[in-house]
Each structure stands twice: as structure tokens, then as C-alpha cells.
Design an enzyme around this catalytic site. Sequence first.
Site, PDB file in Angstrom:
ATOM      1  CG  HIS A  55      -2.444   0.502   0.880  1.00 13.20           C
ATOM      2  ND1 HIS A  55      -2.848   0.362  -0.352  1.00 13.20           N
ATOM      3  CD2 HIS A  55      -3.249   0.902   1.686  1.00 13.20           C
ATOM      4  CE1 HIS A  55      -4.273   0.795  -0.349  1.00 13.20           C
ATOM      5  NE2 HIS A  55      -4.351   1.020   1.010  1.00 13.20           N
ATOM      6  CG  ASN A  94      -9.440   4.936   2.761  1.00 13.29           C
ATOM      7  OD1 ASN A  94      -9.078   4.655   1.321  1.00 13.29           O
ATOM      8  ND2 ASN A  94     -10.072   3.795   3.409  1.00 13.29           N
ATOM      9  CG  ASP A 133      -1.727   0.215  -3.528  1.00 14.09           C
ATOM     10  OD1 ASP A 133      -1.950   1.294  -3.170  1.00 14.09           O
ATOM     11  OD2 ASP A 133      -2.557  -0.791  -3.444  1.00 14.09           O
ATOM     12  CG  ASN A 147     -12.923   3.567  -0.612  1.00 16.41           C
ATOM     13  OD1 ASN A 147     -14.040   3.489  -1.235  1.00 16.41           O
ATOM     14  ND2 ASN A 147     -12.958   2.436   0.324  1.00 16.41           N
TER      15      ASN A 147
END
Length: 181
Positions: A22, A71, A96, A117
Amino acid sequence: MLKTKLIVGLGNPGKEYELTRHNIGFIVVDWIADYVDWTKFMFDKKFNAEISIAKDWKYMMIFAKPLTFMNLSWEAVAKLVNYYKIDTKNLLVIHDELDLAEWQIKLKWNGWHNGHNWLKSIDNKLWTNKYWRLKCWIWRPPEKWQVVDYVLWKLPKQTLENFENQKEYIFELVRQFLVAN
């Protein structure tokens, strides 16, 4: 007058997230900053991000790593875009991507958030999806793994070494972004 370019690497802050899938955006933006020998990243409270700024004869380039978690990265991106009055055609977001072919890295102008998101929130906050993305393939999780667990798992050493072999290609894609507008 210098053209301002904003290059944002997405990731999560904190040692526990370093070198995870991530955080590929943080990894790549660090590589690019090292490659061009920028100043070191410094925390800037007004953006809640680590920032590095450099100028050459043609561009002012701002590198950013939002420290808001994935997010909520839209907060830093929107603040940077508004503060520096950056046209979104001069914005590159590095992140990613599960849905690419093996080892693929793709530079893309605008498009759908593909269920991410953090991209959806950036689109909503900027009122557009017309900005550049550098998508970095991170593999699909093995069967029975949850995606959320998988993306927060440390990259195996061999995978990271193989990804590092893509640096020159990544640098070329960033050059394409720089000259695109």
C-alpha cells in the site's frame, strides 16, 4: 515563469507501514526525489504532508507524501492543489494497483477510480478525475487472503528488488508526465 508540477505518492504514515504494498506511492516518490537529488522531505503542518520542493530552469516540482492515511489523502492533495494553484493537468498521483498485468507500471491521464476509495475521494474533492496517475502493480493476493491484509503486508525482499529494477522505466514515465503539458 516556472510551470508547477505536483507529484504525490500515496501511502500510510508510520514505521509499521514502510515497505508495504500500500505504500508503493511513498517508495516511488522517494526514488524520484533521490534520482533528481532534491532536498530532503520536511513535514509541513498546513498540508499534513512531507514535502520536498525543487526548481530547475523550467519547472517547480513539489513532491508530497500525505500523512493522513490512504483514504484521507485527498485532504493533503486538495490543500496542495489549492495553495499552489495547480491545474490538475499538472498533478501526478502515484499509487498501488492490483488490476494490472505482472510487473506493469502504467501512466494514465484521467479515468475512473476503479473502486479505490482514495482516488474516489481525490476526484470528489477536486471536482474532477482529470489528473495523471502512475499505477504500480502489486500482485493479487493469494487465495483466502483479504485484500486489506495483503496490501498492508511487507513486500518480500525479492519482490522489492524486482520492483527496483523498474526504476529507469518509472523515471521515463515521470519525464513523460513533465512534458505532457
